[in-house]
Design an enzyme around this catalytic site. Sequence first.
Site, short mmCIF file in Angstrom:
data_model
loop_
_atom_site.label_atom_id
_atom_site.label_comp_id
_atom_site.label_asym_id
_atom_site.label_seq_id
_atom_site.Cartn_x
_atom_site.Cartn_y
_atom_site.Cartn_z
N VAL A 156 60.74 29.12 13.97
CA VAL A 156 61.60 28.14 13.30
C VAL A 156 60.98 27.64 11.99
CG1 VAL A 156 62.62 27.41 15.47
CG2 VAL A 156 60.62 26.21 14.62
N GLU A 157 61.81 26.96 11.20
CA GLU A 157 61.45 26.43 9.87
C GLU A 157 60.83 27.51 8.99
OE1 GLU A 157 59.43 22.71 9.60
OE2 GLU A 157 60.72 21.73 11.05
N GLY A 158 61.44 28.67 8.98
CA GLY A 158 60.93 29.80 8.21
C GLY A 158 60.10 30.69 9.10
#
Length: 799
Positions: free
Chosen positions: A459-461
């Site tokens: 997640v988040e990149g």
Amino acid sequence: MLLFLFYLILFIVVTIGLILAVPFLRRLLVSNQILKIFRKMLPQISQTEQEALDAGTVWWEGDLFSGKPDWEKLLAYPKPQLTAEEQAFLDGPVEQLCAMLDEWKITHELKDLPPEVWQFIKDKGFFGLIIPKQYGGYGFSALAHSEVVMKIGSRSGTAAVTVMVPNSLGPAELLLHYGTEKQKEYYLPRLAKGLEVPCFALTSPEAGSDAGAMPDFAIVCRGEFDGNPDVLGMRVTWEKRYITLGPVATILGLAFKLYDPDRLLGKEEDLGITLALIPTDTTGVNIGRRHYPLNGAFQNGPNSGKDVFIPMDWIIGGQEGIGQGWRMLMNCLAAGRSISLPATSVGAAKLSARTSGAYSRVRVQFKVPIGYFEGIEEALGRIGGNTYMMDAARVMTAGAVDLGEKPSVSSAIVKYHLTERGRQAVNDAMDIHGGKGICIGPRNYLGRTYQQIPVSITVEGANILTRNMIIFGQGAMRCHPYLLKEVNAAHDNNQERAALAFDEALVGHAKFTLRNTANSLFYALFGHYIKDNVPSNIALETAVYYRQLARFSASFACIADIALMRLGGSLKRKERLSARLGDILSMLYLCSAVLKRYEDDGRPNSDLPLLHWSMQDALYRMQQAFDEFFTNFPGHFTVVWLLRALVFPLGKRCKPPADVLTHEVAKLMMQPGAVRDRLTAGIYVPMMEGEPLADLEDALQCAIDSGAAEAKLREAVKSHQITAKGEEKIAQALQLNVISAAEADLLRKLRELRSRVIKVDDFAPDFGGEAKPAVKGNNKSSRSAQSTKTLDKNLEAVE
């Protein structure tokens, strides 16, 4: 003839010097020609890419990219510290929350947090950590936010995710920075008090990291709303997935592309990515089903809507926020990515360090603690060194956010490297624990953490994207002192202004490259004797590291420039070369954090093994990244040879941590004390009777206290003075005065604690009913009786 050659060379040198020295001639004959080539080389940059590049601020990573880091500046930054109020929150509500959490029950039975935990989180304001006090929140620092998430994460991944999402990239942070006053005054107090549960919906099934391909859209129109038949608004259609807290959210943050085909707002039809807040009880919102991410019981799921009418004032920032969505997200992500995932990863690493060190001392095989075997020492050394470096980077980056920075590049560095090192630490811990680690149940304190680690990686990149495209790709543009100026000049349509700006940047760039090329070679040859690259008043033990980092910083700046000149825009597609340059920049950053931590902590000598291990490991990795970059760099072998000569004129001198250093780190982790406590500070360590971690802590202390008695017993058995078997050996040793009564009690206690620590849960054949921690005597079946006999034999061999 010689005289002619002399005058010819002199004429050429003077001519070149004259051209370079006279700005008009330089621009006419050099800069403008290079500008034409540069414009052709530049890759096309989309609006979303440009907004991502412009997001955030440049902090210490800019110094590292300069080739001449200012160590005095780094060490002068104040040590990040908690306020008394923040510490009280950690010691009070956070400690209480951790005590309420049973991750086995949460993940295996309830598939959710218990109702009383949800209510406690809301009542105690866990959703309002970053909301200012004027809106009813705590207004805590980034460091406090990080500490809260880390502590909860060491106890329950489910609870950590539940707490961190509302305080990270979500409605609260977006409203704080971009919301209208009306939006802030209504929503922020409700979020702070837990009256609203927020989520933010960004990812679409067909557009993950590629926001430009987002299919979700809205059409500006007029419609009926709240009894008014003619309200200016939009009809939104979307399909999102992976939305944490989505199934239980009351307020949905939504990203979509906004279009105005009827030109109700102006002349433009495509208005760009826009963000809105939509109550989930709005007609047409479809929300409630769940994903099941790797045994994580945190609420996560898809949501959708078709032609859902919402008024314009639901756009974050009102009509002024139209088309600003991606910029809003990138700026918030630059700070948010610095906190939550690094914190949970450090919590996992600290849990791995504390439990693995204790288990390695308590668990015995072949009559010695398993931690004394070099193979286990190797894994313990990695856990300890990685944890020390991870925590240093976590604290330093949170401190940067508290100084007002939005560190876009360093946030990507800590997101990638701390989640990856956290994964390595947990994997090593699982190897050390062996069968105990893989048998899931209430007494397994590692299993759920191991299962959920890939969530933070994704997640988040996603980490592959972050390493291969973001760290150096964004770092080169934002941190390089001249490259962005050259790019901006190349995109400037005003030819005269572009020529002047490009010429100025080009001259500075040329000087910058020449300086770093010279420094790369000079520092590699004579850096040990140079004192201006070492800050004053630092520990003698660390001076060598400052010199090595100064050298590698200059080498990195030099090689990065050469790569950009040689490959131009195609470097964007050479992802693995870009990743290796990113690795070098990342190691420079992580090493800087370690050195700052050591100074901020007051230079404790007992921490030096951890510092040396983490620094030597990172320097070796940096050296390998340079080597792999040269091996794969396109071009004639002479060019590659020259590059190697600039960086490694004396060969590759950095070595990985030696076995003797790894032994020292492992030894520190296997004994109670200040070093172990500092290394694992901030995680939840339960002391209640029956808690697996409490048993492990008691067993470690008992193993240390009874070390002398165990040695006496072993020697007496070896000399055949004691002939009894099993627990009777302790009684015979006491009878023969080999040990005292107090020592006998210690040995009996250790035997019981060791039994509790190494046993695992078992279940009914159909896995029905509750798990039974396989403590001696609690299962009357013949199979369990046989297992107990086997265990007694193993313990007898240990003793």
